[in-house]
Design an enzyme around this catalytic site. Structure first.
Site, PDB file in Angstrom:
ATOM      1  N   GLU A 297       0.821  -1.206   0.000  1.00 46.21           N
ATOM      2  CA  GLU A 297       0.000   0.000   0.000  1.00 46.21           C
ATOM      3  C   GLU A 297       0.861   1.266   0.000  1.00 46.21           C
ATOM      4  OE1 GLU A 297      -2.120  -3.091   2.687  1.00 46.21           O
ATOM      5  OE2 GLU A 297      -0.075  -2.488   2.177  1.00 46.21           O
TER       6      GLU A 297
ATOM      7  N   THR B  77      18.300 -38.322   2.073  1.00 44.88           N
ATOM      8  CA  THR B  77      18.406 -37.764   0.725  1.00 44.88           C
ATOM      9  C   THR B  77      19.690 -36.962   0.564  1.00 44.88           C
ATOM     10  OG1 THR B  77      16.017 -37.707   0.372  1.00 44.88           O
ATOM     11  CG2 THR B  77      17.332 -36.144  -0.883  1.00 44.88           C
TER      12      THR B  77
ATOM     13  N   ARG C  84      18.585 -22.684  -9.573  1.00 39.79           N
ATOM     14  CA  ARG C  84      19.601 -22.511 -10.609  1.00 39.79           C
ATOM     15  C   ARG C  84      18.995 -22.406 -12.007  1.00 39.79           C
ATOM     16  NH1 ARG C  84      20.782 -26.727  -7.559  1.00 39.79           N
ATOM     17  NH2 ARG C  84      20.365 -28.238  -9.212  1.00 39.79           N
TER      18      ARG C  84
ATOM     19  N   GLU D 164      10.882 -31.882  -0.277  1.00 41.75           N
ATOM     20  CA  GLU D 164      11.381 -32.566  -1.469  1.00 41.75           C
ATOM     21  C   GLU D 164      11.826 -34.000  -1.209  1.00 41.75           C
ATOM     22  OE1 GLU D 164      13.509 -30.728  -4.540  1.00 41.75           O
ATOM     23  OE2 GLU D 164      13.127 -28.680  -3.866  1.00 41.75           O
TER      24      GLU D 164
END
Length: 345
Positions: A46, A191, A202, A251
């Site tokens: 605003e 992982t 990237r 992920e």
């Protein structure tokens, strides 16, 4: 208001812990000045729009301000927006959605009306755009996006553990854009050990999200600098929200994804479906851990969007009964990359 939503979406992923608000000030003569929330501790949307109008020497009498979220009425990193709006002599303000933040929550609207400004509230498309922020403020945990990439037969890797790459270059770039949209990303320590991901942006425009690892990240891993977290997932999410995380991208891997899914903590599933087949039952599954024991216990979702990304399909799915499932309406077909819906998620 539609333009204000677009302005807000243009800064999504850069404003946390603040929401990605857009604003458009329209004068009585029809001149329009837009703005979007800047990274903290800079200006709210605003004020950006208002400053642009004032810098142009515009008469703001009888002007209308469109803003996607209720303006703040308290002093935080910035002074109250309602104070500047009132002092500018704006005659009317259209607010997309009320701010559930405890420091605002109707106080901004009340202050504007008490100053004699006409206030109009409620626009459905804005609710969809700001859904993750509203969810975080209402529930005390981030909006969780679970990203999955799979073959047609539900495998994320081969029996020997290899998994790069199941999806296309275009799908990976799209996933990086998803990272840029979220202000934090989380993976399991398994992982990190297996794939050594960087979790950076990237292959798409945007900024890198904050990186969190569930467990201990090995020294020298690409994910550093990161924050290691542990404990029950609901507590982890509450802690992340307290640190200002609004939208969290999970992920994996398969065990972390399965745990989030079975705990009912996923608000949005983004599935990249490759036209590939592992061809057996010995590959790595999409979600590890125990599944439904009978078909009546199968998880059911609402498909909000399907679109081509390179050779793959990207599906956006919300749990049945989740507020987001009712915002976009029923799916009407597969959307090509150049014909994405203009509303909803």
């Amino acid at each position: 208001m539609a333009h204000a939503v677009e302005l807000g979406e243009s800064v999504r992923g850069t404003t946390a812990p603040n929401p990605w608000v857009g604003a458009v000030l329209v004068t009585a003569s029809g001149e329009a000045f837009g703005g979007a929330t800047e990274p903290p501790p800079r200006r709210h949307a605003e004020i950006v729009a208002l400053n642009a109008a004032l810098a142009a020497g515009t008469d703001l009498a009888a002007s209308t301000l469109y803003t996607t979220l209720e303006p703040c009425s308290h002093t935080g990193r910035t002074p109250p927006c309602v104070e500047a709006i009132i002092n500018a002599g704006i005659g009317r303000i259209c607010i997309g959605v009320a701010d559930p933040d405890a420091q605002v929550s109707g106080r901004g609207t009340l202050a504007l009306r008490s100053a004699g400004i006409e206030v109009i509230e409620g626009f459905g498309d804005v609710e969809a755009s700001l859904g993750p922020y509203l969810h975080q403020r209402r529930t005390g945990r981030p909006w969780v996006v679970l990203k999955l990439a799979t073959t047609l037969d539900g495998r994320i890797g081969a029996p020997d553990g290899t998994s790069q790459w199941i999806t296309s270059v275009e799908a990976r770039a799209d996933a990086h854009a998803l990272r840029a949209r979220c202000d934090a990303v989380l993976v399991g320590a398994g992982t990190v050990r297996a794939d050594n991901p960087s979790l950076t942006v990237r292959d798409a425009p945007g900024t890198d999200p904050r990186r969190f690892v569930l467990g201990l990240a090995p020294a020298g891993a690409n994910v550093h600098p990161c924050t290691e977290v542990s404990g029950p997932l609901p507590r982890v999410l509450r802690d992340l929200a307290a640190e200002g995380v609004v939208e969290l991208l999970v992920e994996g891997g398969a065990h972390v994804a399965g745990e989030f899914h079975r705990s009912g903590l996923v608000d949005e599933y983004v599935v990249y479906l490759a036209p590939a087949l592992a061809g057996g039952d010995d590959g790595l599954p999409l979600l590890a851990g125990p599944g439904a024991s009978t078909i009546g216990e199968f998880w059911r979702g609402h498909i909000a969007e399907v679109r081509h990304v390179g050779a793959d399909l990207r599906l956006t799915v919300h749990p049945v009964g989740h507020p987001a499932a009712s915002l976009g309406g029923p799916l009407t077909g597969i959307v090509s990359p150049d014909r994405r819906p203009s509303t909803g998620r």
